[in-house]
Design an enzyme around this catalytic site. Structure first.
Site, PDB file in Angstrom:
ATOM      1  N   GLY A 181       0.948  -1.163  -0.055  1.00  0.00           N
ATOM      2  CA  GLY A 181       0.004  -0.097  -0.025  1.00  0.00           C
ATOM      3  C   GLY A 181       0.740   1.347   0.161  1.00  0.00           C
ATOM      4  O   GLY A 181       2.112   1.243   0.345  1.00  0.00           O
ATOM      5  N   SER A 182       0.242   2.414  -0.550  1.00  0.00           N
ATOM      6  CA  SER A 182       0.923   3.624  -0.212  1.00  0.00           C
ATOM      7  C   SER A 182      -0.023   4.565  -1.547  1.00  0.00           C
ATOM      8  O   SER A 182      -1.230   4.461  -1.538  1.00  0.00           O
ATOM      9  CB  SER A 182       2.317   3.813  -0.428  1.00  0.00           C
TER      10      SER A 182
END
EC number: 4.1.1.65
Length: 217
Positions: A181-182
């Site tokens: 994620g990000s």
């Protein structure tokens, strides 16, 4: 199909969970069941996270496609040294449940590639764009330039980018991923006509982020 960028992580996770599963057989039943369940869940999540579904290319030279699956977090005007004045920033947030394989947004040649070490702020923090660890990538062709950044986050601390300077690329090609994620920020030139809005969900290689006028297929 699973992402080749995650094979090492996936193998390590599977071996670790397998070891934990069999070690749990030696433990009391009250401990055995939670350990086995947790191991199984970790395996299932890893397999789900590193999935790499096929995508259908847009096939239109005027289209700039999303480099990541996720949700459009921010759209705003900005000046940038690579794309020029009055450019448009589009930030795409990737949750741990999105497909994390990143794809090239436009046909062209890689003319800028730079890694920046940094912090691991939450992806929703707007300072993460400049302060977090990131990989900056610039692609240009005879009509346009596009700049984008793989930005790490609080959970995502492993950026994978398999590009080299002067490499010729095509829109929709896989080039890397951000593990767990990000966000991915893409900066478009002033002539780009934005084709989505904040809150829109994107699919890497398929969702059209913007179109370049006066360019035919």
């Amino acid at each position: 199909m699973f992402a080749r960028y995650g094979r090492t992580t996936l193998t390590k996770t599977l071996l670790l969970c397998l070891a934990a599963f069999f070690c749990a057989l030696l433990l009391p039943t009250l401990v055995q069941i939670p350990v086995m369940t947790l191991s199984l869940l970790m395996v299932l999540f890893s397999l789900y996270f590193f999935r790499d579904p096929s995508r259908t290319p847009v096939g239109n030279a005027s289209a700039i496609v999303a480099p990541a699956d996720g949700k459009v977090l921010l759209i705003r005007k900005t000046d940038h040294p690579f794309t020029g004045k009055n450019s448009t920033l589009v930030s795409i947030f990737m949750s741990p449940f999105n497909v994390h394989v990143n794809r090239i947004p436009i046909n062209g040649r890689v003319t800028h590639l730079e890694y920046h070490p940094g912090k691991f702020l939450m992806a929703f923090d707007h300072n993460s764009m400049s302060d977090n660890e990131r990989m900056d990538i610039g692609i240009e062709n005879t009509q346009s330039k596009v700049f984008f950044s793989q930005v790490s986050g609080f959970l995502a601390r492993r950026i994978v980018c398999h590009l080299t300077n002067d490499q010729n690329v095509r829109a929709g090609e896989k080039f890397g991923m951000i593990k767990f994620g990000s966000r991915l920020d893409i900066i478009l030139p002033s002539q780009a006509e934005i084709a989505l809005e904040e809150g829109k969900k994107t699919r890497a290689g398929e969702t059209v982020v913007a179109r370049l006028p006066n360019i035919t297929t």
